[in-house]
Scaffold this active site. Structure first.
Site, PDB file in Angstrom:
ATOM      1  N   HIS A  45       0.861  -1.183   0.000  1.00 38.55           N
ATOM      2  CA  HIS A  45       0.000   0.000   0.000  1.00 38.55           C
ATOM      3  C   HIS A  45       0.900   1.237   0.000  1.00 38.55           C
ATOM      4  O   HIS A  45       2.117   1.114   0.142  1.00 38.55           O
ATOM      5  CB  HIS A  45      -0.877   0.007   1.264  1.00 38.55           C
ATOM      6  CG  HIS A  45      -0.054   0.189   2.498  1.00 38.55           C
ATOM      7  ND1 HIS A  45       0.597  -0.860   3.128  1.00 38.55           N
ATOM      8  CD2 HIS A  45       0.288   1.301   3.198  1.00 38.55           C
ATOM      9  CE1 HIS A  45       1.290  -0.398   4.149  1.00 38.55           C
ATOM     10  NE2 HIS A  45       1.119   0.917   4.224  1.00 38.55           N
ATOM     11  N   HIS A 129       5.506   5.798  -1.174  1.00 42.03           N
ATOM     12  CA  HIS A 129       6.220   4.591  -1.570  1.00 42.03           C
ATOM     13  C   HIS A 129       5.451   3.354  -1.112  1.00 42.03           C
ATOM     14  O   HIS A 129       4.592   3.427  -0.241  1.00 42.03           O
ATOM     15  CB  HIS A 129       7.632   4.573  -0.961  1.00 42.03           C
ATOM     16  CG  HIS A 129       7.625   4.447   0.515  1.00 42.03           C
ATOM     17  ND1 HIS A 129       7.401   5.535   1.347  1.00 42.03           N
ATOM     18  CD2 HIS A 129       7.764   3.367   1.337  1.00 42.03           C
ATOM     19  CE1 HIS A 129       7.429   5.126   2.605  1.00 42.03           C
ATOM     20  NE2 HIS A 129       7.643   3.817   2.622  1.00 42.03           N
TER      21      HIS A 129
END
Length: 183
Positions: A45, A129
């Site tokens: 995620h 990220h």
């Protein structure tokens, strides 16, 4: 349920689509196994704002402050990197291939809502990220980073997700407990 009941360790994020997870896993195939302790694909995620231990009342306050989300957005995932640096890497990650002002706006809305709900301001700047692996002790990943071609993967985002961290045998699992549609 009392307003002070704990809901657990929560964070706001962007869930990856099934297709994005499959494309990332296929791209990482030649690098398998990843160094360190790889994050399982079901946990991949992009974190917008970590909340930590959250009560019911804090949770409801955070949600009430998330009215001004973008309509939708498209992300390009592509650049591999590490924290804090390639010579002494603690985290291997996949970042954005191109900046996303809409994602920055989502993160800013999450931060503003969290602070308004009583959470301390985030001290680190937002760095979108996907964590791929955690490394303890730190590793030198310069050769790996230099050898991995960038991934050019576009992914539509139509929601912000509230995740709860669950401890399981073998590691952590991130459970989606609420999805907030964009727009």
């Amino acid at each position: 349920m009392s307003p002070d009941d704990p809901m657990g360790r929560l964070f706001l994020g962007v869930a990856l689509t099934h297709d994005a997870r499959a494309a990332i896993a296929a791209h990482l195939g030649p690098m398998s196994p990843l160094p360190g302790r790889p994050a399982p694909p079901h946990n991949w995620h992009i974190t917008l704002r970590f909340l930590g231990q959250t009560t019911t009342v804090q949770y409801e306050r955070v949600l009430s402050g998330l009215d001004d989300l973008p309509l939708s957005l498209s992300l390009e995932l592509g650049a591999f990197g590490t924290f804090p640096n390639p010579q002494r890497s603690n985290v291997l990650w996949l970042g954005l291939g191109a900046p996303s002002p809409e994602l920055e706006a989502m993160a800013a809305a999450a931060e503003e809502s969290a602070v308004a709900a009583g959470f301390s301001p985030e001290e680190r700047p937002f760095h979108p990220h996907v964590t791929l692996s955690r490394l303890r002790p730190p590793h030198d990943l310069r050769a790996l980073i230099d050898s991995v071609p960038h991934l050019r993967l576009r992914m539509a985002v139509d929601a912000m997700t509230v995740f709860r961290t669950r401890s399981e045998s073998g590691g952590m699992r991130y459970e989606a407990i609420e999805t907030l549609a964009l727009g």
